[in-house]
Motif scaffolding. Structure first.
Motif, PDB file in Angstrom:
ATOM      1  N   VAL A  27      54.941 124.271 100.387  1.00 44.99           N
ATOM      2  CA  VAL A  27      53.749 124.488 101.413  1.00 44.99           C
ATOM      3  C   VAL A  27      54.518 124.720 102.873  1.00 44.99           C
ATOM      4  O   VAL A  27      53.937 125.722 103.386  1.00 44.99           O
ATOM      5  CB  VAL A  27      52.766 123.411 101.550  1.00 44.99           C
ATOM      6  CG1 VAL A  27      51.805 123.728 102.548  1.00 44.99           C
ATOM      7  CG2 VAL A  27      52.024 123.376  99.958  1.00 44.99           C
ATOM      8  N   LYS A  28      55.423 123.953 103.088  1.00 46.79           N
ATOM      9  CA  LYS A  28      56.011 124.137 104.439  1.00 46.79           C
ATOM     10  C   LYS A  28      56.728 125.331 104.566  1.00 46.79           C
ATOM     11  O   LYS A  28      56.793 125.976 105.429  1.00 46.79           O
ATOM     12  CB  LYS A  28      57.031 122.931 104.697  1.00 46.79           C
ATOM     13  CG  LYS A  28      57.716 122.971 106.036  1.00 46.79           C
ATOM     14  CD  LYS A  28      58.599 121.848 106.268  1.00 46.79           C
ATOM     15  CE  LYS A  28      59.144 121.945 107.584  1.00 46.79           C
ATOM     16  NZ  LYS A  28      60.041 120.698 107.712  1.00 46.79           N
ATOM     17  N   ALA A  29      57.546 125.809 103.392  1.00 47.60           N
ATOM     18  CA  ALA A  29      58.052 126.862 103.538  1.00 47.60           C
ATOM     19  C   ALA A  29      57.205 128.072 103.526  1.00 47.60           C
ATOM     20  O   ALA A  29      57.602 129.211 104.245  1.00 47.60           O
ATOM     21  CB  ALA A  29      58.988 127.117 102.167  1.00 47.60           C
TER      22      ALA A  29
ATOM     23  N   THR B 230      50.087 127.172  94.397  1.00 49.77           N
ATOM     24  CA  THR B 230      51.177 126.091  94.471  1.00 49.77           C
ATOM     25  C   THR B 230      50.617 124.719  94.292  1.00 49.77           C
ATOM     26  O   THR B 230      50.839 123.709  93.551  1.00 49.77           O
ATOM     27  CB  THR B 230      52.082 126.294  95.664  1.00 49.77           C
ATOM     28  OG1 THR B 230      52.587 127.397  95.756  1.00 49.77           O
ATOM     29  CG2 THR B 230      53.103 125.172  95.924  1.00 49.77           C
ATOM     30  N   LYS B 231      49.572 124.404  95.342  1.00 52.93           N
ATOM     31  CA  LYS B 231      48.940 123.226  95.092  1.00 52.93           C
ATOM     32  C   LYS B 231      48.312 122.830  93.823  1.00 52.93           C
ATOM     33  O   LYS B 231      48.302 121.771  93.311  1.00 52.93           O
ATOM     34  CB  LYS B 231      47.988 123.150  96.424  1.00 52.93           C
ATOM     35  CG  LYS B 231      48.756 122.921  97.830  1.00 52.93           C
ATOM     36  CD  LYS B 231      47.730 122.909  98.639  1.00 52.93           C
ATOM     37  CE  LYS B 231      47.951 122.637 100.135  1.00 52.93           C
ATOM     38  NZ  LYS B 231      47.024 122.293 101.128  1.00 52.93           N
TER      39      LYS B 231
ATOM     40  N   ASN C 200      56.611 115.454  97.066  1.00 52.62           N
ATOM     41  CA  ASN C 200      57.713 116.071  97.943  1.00 52.62           C
ATOM     42  C   ASN C 200      58.010 117.408  97.731  1.00 52.62           C
ATOM     43  O   ASN C 200      58.085 118.144  98.741  1.00 52.62           O
ATOM     44  CB  ASN C 200      59.094 115.402  98.176  1.00 52.62           C
ATOM     45  CG  ASN C 200      59.066 114.016  98.315  1.00 52.62           C
ATOM     46  OD1 ASN C 200      58.201 113.422  99.384  1.00 52.62           O
ATOM     47  ND2 ASN C 200      59.707 112.937  97.969  1.00 52.62           N
ATOM     48  N   ALA C 201      57.900 117.835  96.525  1.00 52.71           N
ATOM     49  CA  ALA C 201      58.044 119.139  96.246  1.00 52.71           C
ATOM     50  C   ALA C 201      57.022 120.251  96.901  1.00 52.71           C
ATOM     51  O   ALA C 201      56.999 120.957  97.271  1.00 52.71           O
ATOM     52  CB  ALA C 201      58.098 119.555  94.567  1.00 52.71           C
ATOM     53  N   MET C 202      55.709 119.587  96.829  1.00 53.19           N
ATOM     54  CA  MET C 202      54.644 120.345  97.032  1.00 53.19           C
ATOM     55  C   MET C 202      54.463 120.619  98.586  1.00 53.19           C
ATOM     56  O   MET C 202      54.491 121.581  99.275  1.00 53.19           O
ATOM     57  CB  MET C 202      53.237 119.578  96.723  1.00 53.19           C
ATOM     58  CG  MET C 202      51.920 120.287  97.448  1.00 53.19           C
ATOM     59  SD  MET C 202      50.513 119.323  97.045  1.00 53.19           S
ATOM     60  CE  MET C 202      50.058 119.135  95.392  1.00 53.19           C
ATOM     61  N   GLU C 203      55.094 119.291  99.399  1.00 52.27           N
ATOM     62  CA  GLU C 203      55.108 119.490 100.869  1.00 52.27           C
ATOM     63  C   GLU C 203      56.401 120.567 101.237  1.00 52.27           C
ATOM     64  O   GLU C 203      55.982 121.246 102.006  1.00 52.27           O
ATOM     65  CB  GLU C 203      55.711 118.115 101.277  1.00 52.27           C
ATOM     66  CG  GLU C 203      55.516 118.058 102.936  1.00 52.27           C
ATOM     67  CD  GLU C 203      55.897 116.406 103.163  1.00 52.27           C
ATOM     68  OE1 GLU C 203      56.151 116.460 104.440  1.00 52.27           O
ATOM     69  OE2 GLU C 203      56.193 115.710 102.638  1.00 52.27           O
TER      70      GLU C 203
END
Length: 237
Positions: free
Chosen positions: A133-135, A209-210, A127-130
């Motif tokens: 990445v969305k931001a 980030t990923k 969820n943190a990754m998503e």
């Protein structure tokens, strides 16, 4: 079938090989059934028409169709036996697993609790990754320059229209307008390059980030896999 035997076996793969042997017989038999030779007849003007010549008679075709039906049925039967055996093996292993863990209930409860905790941690990381990445993708969409390019395209359109409206002999005026067009094109190129550079920087941050979060995910996932193997080890014994 001679190569692989005809009796029942405790090896599902052997059943499959037997079925494949019959599949191959059907394929070869079908090729022979449908084989024929061709002759061509010329019309005397360079054009040829091809006709089937030698081929199996109807009795032979029916005989080979009968063989195909029998062999397809045998392949189907071997696969039915394979599926039945696989189900039996699975049920026996599940029974063995249940029996083992009935005697080691505390150990199983501890492993299951650990797995649930690890799965919760994984969910948080994903969820943190998503979210991150969305931001960052939102930052890409917000890179300044789109409106500027739109305005420059408008100027270019106006200048081109003016240039086209001038008479051919207005060479000086046309040259001046073309110089203005070239300057606006250069300005547009600068904006586009700036946007491309900004996009690349953000994409690099996305990749970083990923990668950072994946380094946290990997050991957790490995431990979950270990727990799964432990919980199913009696099935694989």
């Amino acid at each position: 079938s001679i190569l692989f035997g005809t009796s029942d076996t405790d090896d599902p793969d052997l059943y499959e090989w037997r079925a494949l042997a019959f599949d191959a017989k059907v394929k070869l038999n079908t090729l022979v059934r449908d084989a024929c030779s061709w002759v061509n007849i010329s019309d005397g003007r360079g054009s040829k028409t091809y006709y089937k010549n030698l081929q199996l008679n109807e009795e032979s075709v029916q005989f080979r169709n009968k063989n195909n039906d029998e062999w397809e049925a045998k392949a189907k039967e071997w696969r039915r036996k394979k599926a039945s055996l696989e189900k039996k093996i699975e049920e026996e292993l599940e029974h063995k697993e249940d029996a083992y863990w009935a005697e080691h209930a505390a150990e199983k409860a501890k492993l299951v609790a650990e797995r649930e905790e690890l799965n919760a941690k994984l969910a948080l990381l994903y969820n943190a990754m998503e979210d991150r990445v969305k931001a960052l993708n939102n930052e890409i969409n917000a890179i300044p320059g789109r409106e500027e390019i739109k305005g420059l395209d408008g100027k270019i359109g106006v200048l081109i229209a003016k240039n086209s409206s001038l008479a051919v002999y207005k060479t000086k005026e046309k040259r001046m307008l073309q110089n203005q067009i070239d300057q606006v094109l250069l300005a547009k190129g600068d904006v586009e390059n700036r946007m491309i550079s900004a996009r690349k920087d953000i994409e690099d941050r996305i990749a970083k980030t990923k990668a950072e979060i994946q380094t946290q995910i990997e050991p957790i996932q490995n431990r979950i896999n270990e727990i799964h193997l432990e919980l199913t080890r009696t099935m694989k014994a």
